[in-house]
Design a protein around this motif. Structure first.
Motif, PDB file in Angstrom:
ATOM      1  N   ILE A 105      -8.613 -16.918  51.791  1.00 24.31           N
ATOM      2  CA  ILE A 105      -9.817 -16.175  52.160  1.00 24.31           C
ATOM      3  C   ILE A 105      -9.526 -15.437  53.453  1.00 24.31           C
ATOM      4  O   ILE A 105      -9.159 -16.053  54.460  1.00 24.31           O
ATOM      5  N   LYS A 106      -9.688 -14.124  53.426  1.00 28.70           N
ATOM      6  CA  LYS A 106      -9.386 -13.351  54.637  1.00 28.70           C
ATOM      7  C   LYS A 106     -10.426 -13.657  55.703  1.00 28.70           C
ATOM      8  O   LYS A 106     -11.624 -13.766  55.425  1.00 28.70           O
ATOM      9  N   ASN A 129      -8.391 -13.391  48.509  1.00 31.22           N
ATOM     10  CA  ASN A 129      -7.255 -12.565  48.112  1.00 31.22           C
ATOM     11  C   ASN A 129      -6.441 -13.333  47.083  1.00 31.22           C
ATOM     12  O   ASN A 129      -5.788 -14.328  47.426  1.00 31.22           O
ATOM     13  N   PRO A 130      -6.454 -12.919  45.811  1.00 30.82           N
ATOM     14  CA  PRO A 130      -5.766 -13.697  44.774  1.00 30.82           C
ATOM     15  C   PRO A 130      -4.248 -13.653  44.874  1.00 30.82           C
ATOM     16  O   PRO A 130      -3.578 -14.559  44.376  1.00 30.82           O
ATOM     17  N   VAL A 167     -10.254 -24.608  46.761  1.00 37.26           N
ATOM     18  CA  VAL A 167      -9.026 -25.397  46.600  1.00 37.26           C
ATOM     19  C   VAL A 167      -7.799 -24.556  46.936  1.00 37.26           C
ATOM     20  O   VAL A 167      -6.885 -25.015  47.640  1.00 37.26           O
ATOM     21  N   ASN A 168      -7.766 -23.317  46.464  1.00 38.67           N
ATOM     22  CA  ASN A 168      -6.599 -22.470  46.712  1.00 38.67           C
ATOM     23  C   ASN A 168      -6.419 -22.184  48.206  1.00 38.67           C
ATOM     24  O   ASN A 168      -5.296 -22.174  48.722  1.00 38.67           O
ATOM     25  N   ASP A 217       1.031 -10.399  53.671  1.00 42.77           N
ATOM     26  CA  ASP A 217       0.901  -9.027  53.188  1.00 42.77           C
ATOM     27  C   ASP A 217      -0.239  -9.044  52.170  1.00 42.77           C
ATOM     28  O   ASP A 217      -0.116  -9.672  51.117  1.00 42.77           O
ATOM     29  N   PRO A 218      -1.360  -8.370  52.472  1.00 37.70           N
ATOM     30  CA  PRO A 218      -2.501  -8.475  51.564  1.00 37.70           C
ATOM     31  C   PRO A 218      -2.252  -7.869  50.187  1.00 37.70           C
ATOM     32  O   PRO A 218      -2.932  -8.226  49.224  1.00 37.70           O
ATOM     33  N   ALA A 219      -1.261  -6.973  50.084  1.00 38.23           N
ATOM     34  CA  ALA A 219      -0.979  -6.340  48.797  1.00 38.23           C
ATOM     35  C   ALA A 219      -0.113  -7.216  47.899  1.00 38.23           C
ATOM     36  O   ALA A 219      -0.255  -7.207  46.675  1.00 38.23           O
TER      37      ALA A 219
END
Length: 377
Positions: free
Chosen positions: A143-144, A137-138, A182-183, A206-208
């Motif tokens: 990572i979900k 998820n940017p 890394v993120n 919040d994924p959005a």
């Protein structure tokens, strides 16, 4: 200045290895390409027939590849190859897969490729890495973990899946895979690992928008407690992150979690509780947290100055010794080795029972001490 493990420790590790060789060869010839989880009355059932995409289905293959590397016996290679082929159906049904594709294909296809050079295995591993990268998820830079309505949840366990992305980045000369890893690690540094070295299991965004929302309870006792296997994932995962990036912040985080874990081990005779912040009674152990942390401590010891190594090596050895002294059975006619493993605090069916990944991490830990292991992560 070279660090040497004490001869007494190496002799002990050799004695455990001798028992492992007998036990695991007997299991290999009996189980073939089964995917074990928890034995029922001393006998494994095939989790692959029940739930092919279960996150634990790669660990037995990881043991087989470790044993093949250490002994050269073809029975281990053949059984592991069979598990890898069975997992092709899971790749085809990829909508059922989650962030644990690293646990599944690092121990199968990537291990196979590293040891045999199989291009088919390389392709399988890269396919799995693509699935893992696709879960990124940017907005929240994580990572979900799971599917469905839980798209905002990230968990500490994922740190152990990230080596799949580092491997793919190297194979493909594609830094995008590396940057995702890394993120996610940076997210864990900021939201999962607490200042005192304890860890959240889960964090919710919040994924959005990527906004941080909460740190709900997970597989430990309650929200804000300290699930010991999560601590073990963090020790090992952050040590691996340092191995792949050289970022000192990750090494410092691994040390901080290790110190918290070792302090709690010392007051529990080197057998971790399921949760270090659970009520005094009832007492619930999780040996899998101990043997996993031991492997993480040995990894960590390889990245610190020689004056620091003793703390991590000796803590790992004491934990491995405590588990083998109290909770291992070596009958080659019965399945499993390490008992009193626990998947989570609140579920009796797999609490304080033998679990396959406990056997994997015991095997890896002993082989690490003897310098006969090979790179799974």
């Amino acid at each position: 200045m070279h660090y040497e493990i004490e001869k007494e420790t190496l002799n002990w590790a050799e004695s455990v290895w001798e028992k492992l060789e007998i036990k695991l060869e007997a299991e290999c010839r009996r189980l073939g390409s089964m995917m074990p989880y928890v034995p029922i009355n001393g006998t494994y059932e095939d989790m692959g027939k029940k739930e092919l995409t279960a996150w634990t289905n790669g660990f037995y293959s990881g043991m087989l590849w470790q044993m093949y590397h250490a002994t050269g016996k073809e029975c281990y290679k053949d059984a592991a190859a069979g598990i890898e082929e069975r997992l092709d159906e899971a790749l085809a049904a990829f909508t059922k897969l989650d962030h644990d594709v690293g646990f599944l294909w690092l121990h199968t296809a990537v291990a196979d490729y590293r040891l045999t050079g199989s291009q088919v295995s390389r392709t399988r591993g890269l396919h799995a890495a693509g699935i893992l990268a696709g879960r990124y998820n940017p907005k929240g830079r994580y990572i979900k973990a799971w599917n469905g309505e839980r798209a905002g949840i990230a968990i500490v366990d994922c740190l152990m899946n990230l080596p799949l992305l580092y491997w793919a980045a190297e194979e493909l000369h594609d830094s995008a895979y590396r940057q995702i890893a890394v993120n996610h690690t940076e997210m864990a540094l900021n939201y999962i690992i607490r200042p005192d070295g304890s860890c959240n299991h889960m964090v919710e965004f919040d994924p959005a928008t990527g906004e941080y929302l909460d740190n709900p309870g997970g597989q430990g006792y309650e929200r804000g407690s300290s699930w010991s296997r999560g601590q073990a994932w963090a020790i090992y995962g952050m040590s691996l992150a340092y191995r792949y990036t050289g970022n000192e912040a990750y090494l410092d985080a691994a040390k901080r979690v290790a110190h918290y874990f070792c302090a709690n081990l010392a007051i529990n005779d080197y057998i971790p509780l399921i949760d270090f912040r659970a009520p005094v009674q009832p007492v619930y152990y999780d040996t899998t947290a101990g043997v996993c942390a031991a492997c993480g401590l040995l990894e960590l010891s390889g990245h610190v100055r020689i004056q620091e190594k003793d703390l991590y090596v000796k803590s790992a050895v004491r934990c491995l010794k405590a588990v083998t002294d109290r909770f291992c059975q070596w009958d080659p006619e019965k399945d499993s080795i390490v008992s009193f493993g626990s998947a989570r605090y609140d579920r009796e069916s797999d609490r304080q029972v033998p679990i396959i990944y406990g056997d994997y991490f015991l095997t890896e830990g002993i082989l690490r001490l003897l310098k006969r292991d090979f790179l799974i992560w």
